[in-house]
Design a protein around this motif. Structure first.
Motif, PDB file in Angstrom:
ATOM      1  N   GLY A   1       0.809  -1.221   0.000  1.00 58.18           N
ATOM      2  CA  GLY A   1       0.000   0.000   0.000  1.00 58.18           C
ATOM      3  C   GLY A   1       0.837   1.263   0.000  1.00 58.18           C
ATOM      4  N   THR A   2       2.082   1.161  -0.447  1.00 56.33           N
ATOM      5  CA  THR A   2       2.963   2.330  -0.378  1.00 56.33           C
ATOM      6  C   THR A   2       2.632   3.350  -1.458  1.00 56.33           C
ATOM      7  OG1 THR A   2       4.509   1.165  -1.762  1.00 56.33           O
ATOM      8  CG2 THR A   2       5.004   1.257   0.592  1.00 56.33           C
ATOM      9  N   VAL A   3       3.043   4.574  -1.168  1.00 60.08           N
ATOM     10  CA  VAL A   3       2.968   5.623  -2.170  1.00 60.08           C
ATOM     11  C   VAL A   3       4.315   5.642  -2.895  1.00 60.08           C
ATOM     12  CG1 VAL A   3       1.247   7.017  -1.023  1.00 60.08           C
ATOM     13  CG2 VAL A   3       3.612   7.242  -0.349  1.00 60.08           C
ATOM     14  N   ALA A   4       4.446   6.504  -3.906  1.00 60.94           N
ATOM     15  CA  ALA A   4       5.702   6.558  -4.666  1.00 60.94           C
ATOM     16  C   ALA A   4       6.862   6.910  -3.745  1.00 60.94           C
ATOM     17  CB  ALA A   4       5.562   7.605  -5.751  1.00 60.94           C
TER      18      ALA A   4
ATOM     19  N   GLY B   1       5.949   7.835  15.903  1.00 61.10           N
ATOM     20  CA  GLY B   1       5.721   6.538  15.255  1.00 61.10           C
ATOM     21  C   GLY B   1       4.816   6.673  14.030  1.00 61.10           C
ATOM     22  N   ARG B   2       3.756   7.453  14.153  1.00 57.98           N
ATOM     23  CA  ARG B   2       2.827   7.613  13.013  1.00 57.98           C
ATOM     24  C   ARG B   2       3.507   8.341  11.856  1.00 57.98           C
ATOM     25  NH1 ARG B   2      -1.810  10.648  15.666  1.00 57.98           N
ATOM     26  NH2 ARG B   2      -2.410  11.029  13.507  1.00 57.98           N
TER      27      ARG B   2
ATOM     28  N   ALA C   1       6.498   7.949   6.545  1.00 56.11           N
ATOM     29  CA  ALA C   1       7.765   8.122   5.832  1.00 56.11           C
ATOM     30  C   ALA C   1       8.225   6.779   5.253  1.00 56.11           C
ATOM     31  CB  ALA C   1       8.820   8.696   6.773  1.00 56.11           C
ATOM     32  N   ALA C   2       8.072   5.708   6.029  1.00 55.20           N
ATOM     33  CA  ALA C   2       8.501   4.379   5.569  1.00 55.20           C
ATOM     34  C   ALA C   2       7.668   3.945   4.365  1.00 55.20           C
ATOM     35  CB  ALA C   2       8.386   3.365   6.703  1.00 55.20           C
TER      36      ALA C   2
ATOM     37  N   ALA D   1       2.077  11.002   4.385  1.00 51.05           N
ATOM     38  CA  ALA D   1       3.037  10.718   3.304  1.00 51.05           C
ATOM     39  C   ALA D   1       2.931  11.799   2.231  1.00 51.05           C
ATOM     40  CB  ALA D   1       2.775   9.339   2.711  1.00 51.05           C
ATOM     41  N   ALA D   2       1.713  12.272   1.984  1.00 52.43           N
ATOM     42  CA  ALA D   2       1.533  13.333   0.973  1.00 52.43           C
ATOM     43  C   ALA D   2       2.262  14.604   1.419  1.00 52.43           C
ATOM     44  CB  ALA D   2       0.053  13.606   0.756  1.00 52.43           C
TER      45      ALA D   2
END
Ligand code: SAM
Length: 344
Positions: A14-17, A66-67, A72-73, A311-312
């Motif tokens: 489910g990762t983003v770019a 952590g969130r 970031a991960a 992440a955005a």
């Protein structure tokens, strides 16, 4: 220069770019300041009276950190360094290390510390998942330590270094800010530490911040001069570094187990290979150590933002990460008063 191969294909489901900035630099490394407070007052870093500390309520909790790291991960970050201020003054740091080590995709957790509290916390930190440590060491002389750090404690720092070596927290990197007239006569003594043990002794050019500009102008020594002064006495050969994410260039005495490194942000800047961003203790994503480019992550985290939203924001940050810093002797490149504000 060694080329680091970064595997960005090992994404988290489910990762983003993967993160990359506008200059096509992959960003895989986040340095996280867990507190702006410190138990030393090093002359090049902080005023003797300390700084106006960030209020406790404004500091990110371990859960909030952590969130942010989960987000970031999911965007390709693999390495985390915990720093400060002095990270070991934050209570129960091992709990944060355990939390971060459990995040999918994070495979490298390291610590920057002044070493004072390391011997007593080392075992617990390693058990929690800490893998590497950098320890500040600006002198080998107790009387000088009290002058430079404005607090006693060299014996505890040395005990911390021993504990790190014994715990296998390798490679152990020692960081020394070299200052003309204050510790530059110890360059060779420091370098000698690398002969028989796997110690990577790194000499750092003093960088200017708002509160040290005058000292920096007077006491700055370039990396070239540091190396030249060791080479007047001993042979030093270029060698590959011990690994990690850093900008140091390494040299070793023939047959030595460790090496000497130089970090030269002023005379030989390394922005081309920058792979990092920083998270301040109060939750601002700092895109460059110098220059005031930052994004507030604490407000969205506290408003309940999820992983994709955070992440955005990392991706948005990539658009304002500058190509390079413009540090000059005696001129701070930002409003930063001390490295402890940002997480050095
Ligand atoms: N307290 C921890 C430590 O001692 O490593 C982590 C924070 S400290 C700000 C991180 C590193 O930044 C230390 O190695 C310190 O010597 C370095 N540092 C602080 N101010 C600096 C300056 N003005 N120029 C170069 N290095 C600096």
């Amino acid at each position: 220069m060694a080329i680091e191969t970064i595997d960005l294909t090992r994404g988290v489901p489910g990762t983003v770019a993967p993160l990359a900035d506008a200059f096509a630099r992959p960003i895989t490394y986040v340095r996280i300041s867990v507190t702006d407070r410190c138990n030393l007052r090093c002359v090049y870093c902080m005023p003797e009276a300390g700084l106006p500390w960030i209020a406790k309520a404004e500091i990110l909790s371990f859960e909030e950190i952590g969130r942010i790291v989960e987000a970031a991960a999911s965007a390709g970050v693999r390495s985390i360094r915990l720093t400060g201020g002095e990270p070991l003054v934050r209570r129960d740091l091992a709990r944060l290390v355990r939390r971060l080590a459990a995040i999918d995709g994070i495979d490298d957790i390291s610590l920057s510390t002044n070493g004072l509290l390391l011997a007593e916390q080392c075992e617990e930190l390693v058990a929690a998942g800490l893998r590497r440590v950098n320890i500040s060491l600006d002198t080998l002389r107790p009387d000088r330590f009290a002058l430079i750090a404005r607090r006693p404690g060299l014996d505890r720092v040395l005990a911390g270094i021993e504990a790190a070596l014994a715990a296998g927290l390798g490679p152990v990197k020692l960081n020394c800010v070299v200052m003309r007239g204050q510790n530059d006569d110890e360059l060779l003594d420091f370098a000698e530490l690398t002969r028989d043990r796997p110690i990577f002794m790194r000499f750092i050019e003093m960088m200017p911040v708002v509160d040290n500009a005058e000292l920096q102008r007077d006491a700055y020594l370039s990396a070239a001069e540091m190396l030249g002064r060791i080479r007047e006495r001993e042979e030093l050969l270029p060698v590959p570094g011990p690994g990690g994410n850093g900008p140091a260039r390494y040299f070793a005495f023939p047959g030595a187990r460790g090496a000497v490194g130089v970090i030269s942000p002023l005379s030989h800047d390394y922005c081309d290979t920058c792979n990092r961003v920083r998270l301040t203790a109060d939750g601002r994503l700092r895109l460059c150590l110098f220059g005031d480019y930052e994004i507030d992550l604490r407000s969205p985290v506290r408003a309940g933002a999820g992983r994709e939203e955070l992440a955005a924001l990392f991706h948005g940050g990539m658009l304002i990460k500058p190509e390079r810093h413009h540090l000059k002797l005696g001129e701070a490149g930002s409003r930063m008063r001390a490295f402890s504000e940002i997480g050095g």
